[in-house]
Write a protein that holds these residues in place. Structure first.
Motif, PDB file in Angstrom:
ATOM      1  N   LEU A  15       0.717  -1.305   0.166  1.00 24.24           N
ATOM      2  CA  LEU A  15       0.222  -0.024  -0.020  1.00 24.24           C
ATOM      3  C   LEU A  15       0.777   1.203   0.024  1.00 24.24           C
ATOM      4  O   LEU A  15       0.634   2.135  -1.094  1.00 24.24           O
ATOM      5  N   LEU A  16       2.072   1.251   0.644  1.00 29.21           N
ATOM      6  CA  LEU A  16       2.816   2.648   0.587  1.00 29.21           C
ATOM      7  C   LEU A  16       3.558   2.728  -0.605  1.00 29.21           C
ATOM      8  O   LEU A  16       3.543   3.760  -1.108  1.00 29.21           O
ATOM      9  N   ASP A  17       4.085   1.557  -1.191  1.00 29.96           N
ATOM     10  CA  ASP A  17       4.506   1.758  -2.301  1.00 29.96           C
ATOM     11  C   ASP A  17       3.538   2.085  -3.502  1.00 29.96           C
ATOM     12  O   ASP A  17       3.993   3.149  -4.355  1.00 29.96           O
ATOM     13  N   LEU A  18       2.366   1.625  -3.403  1.00 31.77           N
ATOM     14  CA  LEU A  18       1.272   2.084  -4.352  1.00 31.77           C
ATOM     15  C   LEU A  18       1.090   3.642  -4.329  1.00 31.77           C
ATOM     16  O   LEU A  18       0.719   4.141  -5.196  1.00 31.77           O
ATOM     17  N   THR A  19       1.116   4.003  -3.051  1.00 33.00           N
ATOM     18  CA  THR A  19       0.431   5.340  -2.835  1.00 33.00           C
ATOM     19  C   THR A  19       1.411   6.175  -3.187  1.00 33.00           C
ATOM     20  O   THR A  19       1.395   7.338  -3.659  1.00 33.00           O
ATOM     21  N   VAL A  20       2.729   6.099  -2.577  1.00 30.90           N
ATOM     22  CA  VAL A  20       3.890   7.140  -2.285  1.00 30.90           C
ATOM     23  C   VAL A  20       4.374   6.858  -4.012  1.00 30.90           C
ATOM     24  O   VAL A  20       4.732   8.250  -4.685  1.00 30.90           O
ATOM     25  N   HIS A  21       4.556   5.900  -4.586  1.00 34.00           N
ATOM     26  CA  HIS A  21       5.035   5.930  -6.021  1.00 34.00           C
ATOM     27  C   HIS A  21       3.947   6.584  -6.962  1.00 34.00           C
ATOM     28  O   HIS A  21       4.253   7.081  -7.804  1.00 34.00           O
ATOM     29  N   GLY A  22       2.596   6.447  -6.711  1.00 35.78           N
ATOM     30  CA  GLY A  22       1.763   7.020  -7.332  1.00 35.78           C
ATOM     31  C   GLY A  22       1.824   8.453  -7.592  1.00 35.78           C
ATOM     32  O   GLY A  22       1.749   9.389  -8.347  1.00 35.78           O
ATOM     33  N   TRP A  23       2.359   9.268  -6.153  1.00 36.61           N
ATOM     34  CA  TRP A  23       2.606  10.350  -6.233  1.00 36.61           C
ATOM     35  C   TRP A  23       4.132  10.708  -6.975  1.00 36.61           C
ATOM     36  O   TRP A  23       4.082  11.861  -7.580  1.00 36.61           O
ATOM     37  N   ASP A  24       5.019  10.053  -6.657  1.00 38.01           N
ATOM     38  CA  ASP A  24       6.015  10.246  -7.222  1.00 38.01           C
ATOM     39  C   ASP A  24       5.871  10.404  -8.958  1.00 38.01           C
ATOM     40  O   ASP A  24       6.363  11.283  -9.597  1.00 38.01           O
ATOM     41  N   LEU A  25       5.149   9.442  -9.540  1.00 43.52           N
ATOM     42  CA  LEU A  25       4.922   9.400 -10.888  1.00 43.52           C
ATOM     43  C   LEU A  25       3.968  10.693 -11.413  1.00 43.52           C
ATOM     44  O   LEU A  25       4.296  11.113 -12.459  1.00 43.52           O
ATOM     45  N   ALA A  26       2.997  10.970 -10.565  1.00 39.04           N
ATOM     46  CA  ALA A  26       2.292  12.073 -10.936  1.00 39.04           C
ATOM     47  C   ALA A  26       3.064  13.342 -10.960  1.00 39.04           C
ATOM     48  O   ALA A  26       2.853  14.194 -11.855  1.00 39.04           O
ATOM     49  N   PRO A  43      -3.597   7.544   7.443  1.00 38.43           N
ATOM     50  CA  PRO A  43      -3.134   7.455   8.805  1.00 38.43           C
ATOM     51  C   PRO A  43      -2.345   6.227   8.837  1.00 38.43           C
ATOM     52  O   PRO A  43      -1.220   6.082   9.747  1.00 38.43           O
ATOM     53  N   ALA A  44      -2.966   4.910   8.204  1.00 38.28           N
ATOM     54  CA  ALA A  44      -2.072   3.713   8.356  1.00 38.28           C
ATOM     55  C   ALA A  44      -0.750   3.898   7.739  1.00 38.28           C
ATOM     56  O   ALA A  44       0.325   3.399   8.247  1.00 38.28           O
ATOM     57  N   LEU A  45      -0.365   4.601   6.839  1.00 35.10           N
ATOM     58  CA  LEU A  45       0.807   4.805   6.075  1.00 35.10           C
ATOM     59  C   LEU A  45       1.612   5.705   6.924  1.00 35.10           C
ATOM     60  O   LEU A  45       2.987   5.209   6.907  1.00 35.10           O
ATOM     61  N   SER A  46       1.093   6.739   7.481  1.00 36.05           N
ATOM     62  CA  SER A  46       1.917   7.337   8.319  1.00 36.05           C
ATOM     63  C   SER A  46       2.548   6.633   9.452  1.00 36.05           C
ATOM     64  O   SER A  46       3.937   6.817   9.825  1.00 36.05           O
ATOM     65  N   GLU A  47       1.635   5.961  10.166  1.00 37.99           N
ATOM     66  CA  GLU A  47       2.143   4.928  11.233  1.00 37.99           C
ATOM     67  C   GLU A  47       3.169   3.952  10.611  1.00 37.99           C
ATOM     68  O   GLU A  47       4.244   3.730  11.548  1.00 37.99           O
ATOM     69  N   LEU A  48       2.978   3.368   9.549  1.00 39.43           N
ATOM     70  CA  LEU A  48       3.837   2.499   8.876  1.00 39.43           C
ATOM     71  C   LEU A  48       5.379   3.076   8.623  1.00 39.43           C
ATOM     72  O   LEU A  48       6.180   2.412   8.937  1.00 39.43           O
ATOM     73  N   ALA A  49       5.224   3.983   8.057  1.00 40.36           N
ATOM     74  CA  ALA A  49       6.466   4.875   7.660  1.00 40.36           C
ATOM     75  C   ALA A  49       7.408   5.114   9.012  1.00 40.36           C
ATOM     76  O   ALA A  49       8.677   5.176   9.002  1.00 40.36           O
ATOM     77  N   GLY A  50       6.721   5.731   9.910  1.00 44.36           N
ATOM     78  CA  GLY A  50       7.250   5.829  11.086  1.00 44.36           C
ATOM     79  C   GLY A  50       7.808   4.672  11.746  1.00 44.36           C
ATOM     80  O   GLY A  50       8.978   4.731  12.222  1.00 44.36           O
ATOM     81  N   GLN A  51       7.194   3.492  11.715  1.00 43.76           N
ATOM     82  CA  GLN A  51       7.594   2.450  12.040  1.00 43.76           C
ATOM     83  C   GLN A  51       8.899   1.719  11.386  1.00 43.76           C
ATOM     84  O   GLN A  51       9.952   1.192  11.883  1.00 43.76           O
ATOM     85  N   LEU A 100      -0.409  14.091   3.482  1.00 52.17           N
ATOM     86  CA  LEU A 100       0.439  13.342   2.572  1.00 52.17           C
ATOM     87  C   LEU A 100       1.890  14.273   2.544  1.00 52.17           C
ATOM     88  O   LEU A 100       2.746  13.200   2.456  1.00 52.17           O
ATOM     89  N   PRO A 101       1.914  15.481   2.565  1.00 53.69           N
ATOM     90  CA  PRO A 101       3.309  15.774   2.612  1.00 53.69           C
ATOM     91  C   PRO A 101       4.206  15.590   3.775  1.00 53.69           C
ATOM     92  O   PRO A 101       5.367  15.157   3.856  1.00 53.69           O
ATOM     93  N   ARG A 102       3.552  15.361   5.029  1.00 55.06           N
ATOM     94  CA  ARG A 102       4.265  14.734   6.083  1.00 55.06           C
ATOM     95  C   ARG A 102       4.781  13.214   5.670  1.00 55.06           C
ATOM     96  O   ARG A 102       6.013  12.883   6.116  1.00 55.06           O
ATOM     97  N   LEU A 103       3.726  12.487   5.235  1.00 54.67           N
ATOM     98  CA  LEU A 103       4.337  11.099   4.818  1.00 54.67           C
ATOM     99  C   LEU A 103       5.549  11.146   3.950  1.00 54.67           C
ATOM    100  O   LEU A 103       6.404  10.431   3.810  1.00 54.67           O
ATOM    101  N   LEU A 104       5.187  11.971   2.982  1.00 52.58           N
ATOM    102  CA  LEU A 104       6.320  12.049   1.944  1.00 52.58           C
ATOM    103  C   LEU A 104       7.698  12.365   2.556  1.00 52.58           C
ATOM    104  O   LEU A 104       8.734  11.814   2.203  1.00 52.58           O
ATOM    105  N   GLY A 105       7.761  13.406   3.600  1.00 49.48           N
ATOM    106  CA  GLY A 105       8.884  13.922   4.148  1.00 49.48           C
ATOM    107  C   GLY A 105       9.391  12.581   5.081  1.00 49.48           C
ATOM    108  O   GLY A 105      10.569  12.407   5.007  1.00 49.48           O
ATOM    109  N   MET A 106       8.636  11.819   5.483  1.00 45.06           N
ATOM    110  CA  MET A 106       9.010  10.375   6.460  1.00 45.06           C
ATOM    111  C   MET A 106       9.852   9.851   5.483  1.00 45.06           C
ATOM    112  O   MET A 106      10.874   9.111   5.999  1.00 45.06           O
ATOM    113  N   THR A 107       9.447   9.779   4.360  1.00 42.98           N
ATOM    114  CA  THR A 107      10.043   8.586   3.320  1.00 42.98           C
ATOM    115  C   THR A 107      11.274   9.186   2.612  1.00 42.98           C
ATOM    116  O   THR A 107      11.715   8.587   1.661  1.00 42.98           O
TER     117      THR A 107
END
Length: 190
Positions: free
Chosen positions: A115-126, A141-149, A173-180
């Motif tokens: 799910l993380l790859d599908l979402t973050v790489h979706g943003w990357d490609l866009a 929310p689930a992805l932010s928790e996972l990325a932090g973990q 979304l910007p916070r998730l991107l920053g974490m990655t």
């Protein structure tokens, strides 16, 4: 049947599929926010993720060593079909049970990684191809928790770059991107 993972993948997948469908052949050599990845490279990586995580849902090991070029005739339609298969593979309740023999992590974490790859790489490609990307709000929310973990180990392994500081008042979304390790303000010209 459905699982939490398949529900989240089903919400995220159409948004990334829509981005992939709009990528033109003349955009394949454009840079992306992922260091050392052009659009073509990232599409092939994401295709590998979508296919390999179907196998991981069945708790079978995969090899990431093969690097085929998936961008042959009909690749956009095949990507969409493989993404549907990904959602279906994770809809089996057994897919979320136990530990992945191939990854050595709980199956629920493995599904969330897809799910993380599908979402973050979706943003990357866009952003690399000048498209608008709005992720499914329910996945963030689930992805932010996972990325932090996963972040400390992911950085050691070179999967995530160093975190990019992002204003905590910004949307998820910007916070998730920053974490990655991505700059949410990235642009192909800057």
């Amino acid at each position: 049947m459905a699982t939490k993972t398949s529900d989240l993948l089903a919400a995220a997948a159409p948004r990334t599929v829509a981005v992939v469908r709009q990528i033109t052949d003349d955009q394949l050599d454009l840079p992306t926010p992922c260091r050392d990845y052009r659009v073509r490279d990232l599409l092939n990586h994401l295709y590998d993720v979508v296919v390999n995580f179907q196998t991981l849902a069945g708790r079978s090991p995969v090899t990431w060593a093969d690097k085929p070029d998936h961008l042959t005739d009909g690749w956009r339609e095949r990507f969409e079909a493989e993404t549907r298969r990904l959602v279906a593979a994770w809809s089996d309740p057994a897919s979320e049970q136990g530990v992945s023999p191939g990854m050595g992590m709980p199956q629920q974490v493995v599904g969330a990684m897809a799910l993380l790859d599908l979402t973050v790489h979706g943003w990357d490609l866009a952003v690399a191809t000048g498209q608008v990307y709005e992720p499914a709000a329910e996945v963030l929310p689930a992805l932010s928790e996972l990325a932090g973990q996963l972040a400390p180990t992911a950085r050691q392994m070179g999967v995530f770059a160093e975190a990019v500081p992002v204003d905590g008042a910004l949307p998820e979304l910007p916070r998730l991107l920053g974490m990655t390790g991505r700059d949410p303000a990235w642009s192909p010209v800057g």
